[in-house]
Each structure stands twice: as C-alpha cells, then as structure tokens.
Design an enzyme around this catalytic site. Structure first.
Site, short mmCIF file in Angstrom:
data_model
loop_
_atom_site.label_atom_id
_atom_site.label_comp_id
_atom_site.label_asym_id
_atom_site.label_seq_id
_atom_site.Cartn_x
_atom_site.Cartn_y
_atom_site.Cartn_z
CB CYS A 158 -0.93 0.00 1.21
SG CYS A 158 -0.11 -0.44 2.75
CG HIS A 251 -0.50 4.54 3.54
ND1 HIS A 251 -1.08 4.51 4.79
CD2 HIS A 251 -0.10 3.27 3.28
CE1 HIS A 251 -1.03 3.26 5.26
NE2 HIS A 251 -0.46 2.50 4.36
N1 LIG Z 1 -4.56 -3.75 6.49
C1 LIG Z 1 -4.01 -3.32 5.35
O1 LIG Z 1 -4.20 -2.18 4.90
C2 LIG Z 1 -3.14 -4.23 4.54
C3 LIG Z 1 -2.56 -3.74 3.37
C4 LIG Z 1 -1.80 -4.59 2.59
C5 LIG Z 1 -1.61 -5.89 2.98
N2 LIG Z 1 -2.15 -6.37 4.12
C6 LIG Z 1 -1.96 -7.80 4.42
O2 LIG Z 1 -3.21 -8.47 4.24
C7 LIG Z 1 -3.32 -9.57 5.13
C8 LIG Z 1 -4.56 -9.40 5.99
O3 LIG Z 1 -4.42 -8.19 6.73
P1 LIG Z 1 -5.57 -7.70 7.71
O4 LIG Z 1 -5.15 -6.36 8.16
O5 LIG Z 1 -6.91 -7.86 7.07
O6 LIG Z 1 -5.42 -8.77 8.91
P2 LIG Z 1 -6.49 -9.19 10.02
O7 LIG Z 1 -7.50 -8.12 10.19
O8 LIG Z 1 -5.71 -9.66 11.18
O9 LIG Z 1 -7.24 -10.47 9.36
C9 LIG Z 1 -6.59 -11.67 9.16
C10 LIG Z 1 -7.50 -12.70 8.49
O10 LIG Z 1 -6.75 -13.91 8.32
C11 LIG Z 1 -7.41 -14.97 9.02
N3 LIG Z 1 -6.41 -15.84 9.64
C12 LIG Z 1 -5.53 -15.52 10.62
N4 LIG Z 1 -4.78 -16.61 10.95
C13 LIG Z 1 -5.21 -17.61 10.15
C14 LIG Z 1 -4.86 -18.99 10.01
N5 LIG Z 1 -3.89 -19.54 10.76
N6 LIG Z 1 -5.51 -19.75 9.09
C15 LIG Z 1 -6.48 -19.21 8.33
N7 LIG Z 1 -6.87 -17.91 8.41
C16 LIG Z 1 -6.24 -17.13 9.30
C17 LIG Z 1 -8.27 -14.30 10.08
O11 LIG Z 1 -9.34 -15.17 10.43
P3 LIG Z 1 -10.01 -15.16 11.92
O12 LIG Z 1 -10.90 -13.96 11.96
O13 LIG Z 1 -10.77 -16.43 11.94
O14 LIG Z 1 -8.89 -15.08 12.89
C18 LIG Z 1 -8.74 -13.07 9.30
O15 LIG Z 1 -9.79 -13.42 8.42
C19 LIG Z 1 -2.02 -9.59 5.95
O16 LIG Z 1 -1.13 -10.49 5.33
C20 LIG Z 1 -1.52 -8.15 5.82
O17 LIG Z 1 -0.13 -8.09 5.95
C21 LIG Z 1 -2.92 -5.57 4.92
#
Ligand SMILES: NC(=O)c1ccc[n+]([C@@H]2O[C@H](COP(=O)([O-])OP(=O)(O)OC[C@H]3O[C@@H](n4cnc5c(N)ncnc54)[C@H](OP(=O)(O)O)[C@@H]3O)[C@@H](O)[C@H]2O)c1
Length: 361
Positions: A158, A251
């Site tokens: 991002c 950002h």
């Molecule tokens: N936030 C941003 O702006 C952004 C930008 C670019 C990239 N990212 C990337 O995108 C990904 C998700 O980010 P997020 O901010 O949405 O994270 P988040 O809110 O913590 O959500 C994580 C998701 O992954 C699932 N999960 C966690 N552990 C798991 C496992 N062991 N097996 C299967 N599913 C699992 C969770 O399910 P449960 O609810 O069941 O725990 C939830 O659906 C990350 O890799 C992050 O680095 C985020």
C-alpha cells in the site's frame, strides 16, 4: 442463476477481507459466494464470526451475513464453490505461499493482497495502470504449477501507491534518484484507534519491513518480462522512511526526485493529469475515471479532504515545486485499504477477467 463470477474471500473476517466484502457488494461482474477464515471462525455465520470486529463505515452487506464461514485450510472444499478467490489471510509468509499455490493447483485463480508471492519470479505483481503486460508471465507460472486455469497474481504494498504511479507518469523524464517519506495510516496495520489507543496523538517511526518494500517494489513494477519471469528495473534508486501517524485511512508520501532529463513544472503536471492505462481504456467497473488529480492549493492533498477521491481508487498530488538539492518535490496521497489493498486487487481481477485470464469454471 446469476452470470457473475463466483468469488471466495480468504481471510474474509479481517480488515482487508471486510474491505473486499464491502467493495464487492453490488459488483457487476463478481459475487461473493464463499467466505473463509481460520478454524476459530469456521462453522459460524459470517455475522457471528465477525461479531464486534466489523470495521467498515458502511453496514455489513445482508448477502454475506448468513454465509457460513469455511476454513481456509480446507482448500478443495472452498475451491469447489468458487471461480476464483481473493486472498487476505494473515499467516506466516511460507504458509501463505503454500496455500495460495494450493488454491491455484485446484484451477482456482488467486488474486492476493499478501506480500508472500511479490518476488516469486513468475508471479505478476501489478498495478493495472502501470504494468498490465506483466500478466504475460501467468502462462509460464501455469506451466510450473501444472495448471490450465489456476495461477497466483498479486498487488504491491500500500505504501508505494502514493508515489509509484506519479513516477510512472514521469517516466519519459527518467527519474534517477528518489527520496520518499511515507506517513502511514493505522488501518495499514489492520487497526482502528479503538484497537490501538497508543496511536492517539502519537507517531511511531517504525513499520516492520515497510522501508525495503517501499524502496524495492516500484522497481519490480517497472521491470521487464524476460524468459517468462519479471526482471526488476535498476533505476531510479529509491530511499525511504516509513512512519506510522495518527490517521485512520490514507497514506501520504513526501517525495524528492532527481531526473536525467529535467522537465518543467508544467510538463510534470500535464503528464500527471493525462496519465491513464488499461482500466480507463476498458472502462473497468472499479477504474477511477481520472487516476491522478493535481491540486493547486498549497494545503492539499489533505487526508480528510482527499482520501476518498475517486471512491478511494485515485491518487491525489500537490505541492509540486522545484527543490534546491533535488530537481522537484511533491506530496502524494492514496487510500491504503482501498487502492492500496482490496480495491487494487479488485481492479487486478477485473483486468484479468477482461483479458480472459479469469473465467467461469
Ligand atoms: N490492512 C491493510 O491495509 C493491509 C494492506 C496490505 C496488505 N495487508 C496484508 O493483508 C493480510 C490481511 O491483513 P488484515 O489487516 O486484514 O489482517 P487481520 O484483520 O488480522 O485479518 C486476518 C484474516 O486472516 C485470518 N487468519 C488468521 N490466521 C489464520 C490462520 N492460521 N488460518 C487461516 N486464516 C487465518 C483471520 O481469520 P479469523 O478472523 O478467523 O482469525 C482473518 O480473516 C495480511 O497479510 C496483511 O499483511 C494488509
């Protein structure tokens, strides 16, 4: 029966997963039919699994509330119900790499928001206005995976979205050195102020892994397809500092640039406002009509005023002026969880569908 493509969201309960759900409500081409998350959520309805964690400004779409959450790790079962998936799971890099390839091997295309495959040589990392030709490596990736339809495609980090499109618009002037400082929103860490009270009235001068991504990923976007892999560009050299600031979404980047062929300010603004690519030419559903806007006011772009420009899919630029050490400096802004995450992935999927890479199973 709808003729839309059936979509699954891996990591549907998380911050980025929720953004996918919101952006795909009423999408003309794609319909969310499957939501998957960890074993903690599997078996519950989406509404129960998310509970009080819904972080979007708009209400949870009715169509997903009663979907029963599947387990991301039950690959065959999830894959059987969809034409392709968006991936936003938070697992270790190795686990994400393996599971995204496992989905591809079930002939399910994966459009991923995760960083795990961003440097896999035959995985395209695409901003559709910048490097849609990188999708050509998919044919080579399919040979490696032994698939007919299944592949992995990713979008970049991002933080680069506030300056990489700008530098691309200026390519003819050959940027050679770039110094960028990014001021990054807390939603980039999947957080709100409620979950991260330490960020209220605070600045944290460290975001793990972000500076290297911000310096290197633009070079991959500007790379060439050679022998079925992406070879990254050598220039411009980019150095970056990434700082977490008390902003929910958006950002901002403050950037200095040196060019081989120094242009005038008028030429730079002209190239920004006329910059367009495949999404605009094909009039894709999520494409911003005007990808980059230039704001003349000295106090713009501002997060509150400009983050939602073009529904969060555009980039706002301002404060372009000559510099005493570099040639020019400017400030850029983009929405990190829309264009920088789920929205950028949806636009990739629309481009892949328009070009025939994603079809009904
Ligand atoms: N936030 C941003 O702006 C952004 C930008 C670019 C990239 N990212 C990337 O995108 C990904 C998700 O980010 P997020 O901010 O949405 O994270 P988040 O809110 O913590 O959500 C994580 C998701 O992954 C699932 N999960 C966690 N552990 C798991 C496992 N062991 N097996 C299967 N599913 C699992 C969770 O399910 P449960 O609810 O069941 O725990 C939830 O659906 C990350 O890799 C992050 O680095 C985020």
């Amino acid at each position: 029966m709808s003729d839309k493509l059936r979509v699954g969201i891996l990591g549907a309960t998380g911050m980025v997963g929720q953004r996918f759900i919101s952006l795909l409500e009423e999408h003309p081409w794609f319909e969310v039919v499957t939501v998957a998350a960890s074993a903690r959520s599997a078996g519950k309805t989406y509404e129960e699994a998310v509970g009080g964690r819904w972080k979007m400004d708009t209400p949870m779409p009715e169509a997903v509330k009663k979907l029963v959450v599947m387990n991301v790790n039950e690959v065959e079962k999830v894959a059987a119900s969809v034409d392709f998936v968006f991936s936003a799971v938070d697992m270790s890099k190795d686990e994400i790499k393996a599971i995204e390839e496992a989905y591809a091997k079930t002939e399910t295309p994966v459009v991923s928001n995760n960083s795990a495959h961003r440097w896999t040589p035959d995985v395209p990392m695409v901003v559709p206005e910048i490097n849609p030709e990188h999708f050509e490596v998919i044919e080579f990736q399919k040979k490696r995976l032994g698939t007919q339809k299944g592949f992995v495609a990713v979008k970049p980090n991002c933080s680069i979205q506030s300056y990489a499109p700008v530098l691309t618009a200026w390519k003819e002037f050959e940027p050679v050195e770039v110094v960028a400082t990014t001021y990054q929103a807390i939603s980039g860490a999947g957080k709100t102020f409620k979950d991260w009270p330490e960020m209220v009235e605070n600045i944290i001068p460290y975001i793990g892994g972000e500076e290297e991504k911000s310096e290197q990923e633009p070079l991959r976007l500007w790379g060439k397809v050679e022998d079925g892999v992406i070879k990254k560009a050598a220039l411009p050299v980019i150095t970056c500092q990434c700082i977490r600031v008390p902003v929910l979404n958006g950002h901002t980047a403050a950037v200095f640039v040196k060019f081989n062929k120094k242009p005038s300010k008028e030429e730079l603004i002209d190239r920004l406002v006329n910059f367009k690519g495949v999404p605009q030419e094909l009039d894709l559903p999520s494409a911003p009509k005007q990808f980059i806007q230039y704001l003349e006011e000295d106090n713009r772009p501002q997060v509150k005023a400009d983050v939602d420009y073009e529904k969060g899919m555009g980039v706002s630029v301002g404060r372009l002026r000559e510099d005493t050490v570099y040639d020019f400096k400017f400030v850029g802004l983009s929405h990190n969880t829309v264009r920088g995450a789920a929205g950028g992935a949806v636009l990739c999927a629309e481009t892949l569908k328009a070009k025939g890479y994603i079809t009904a199973k």
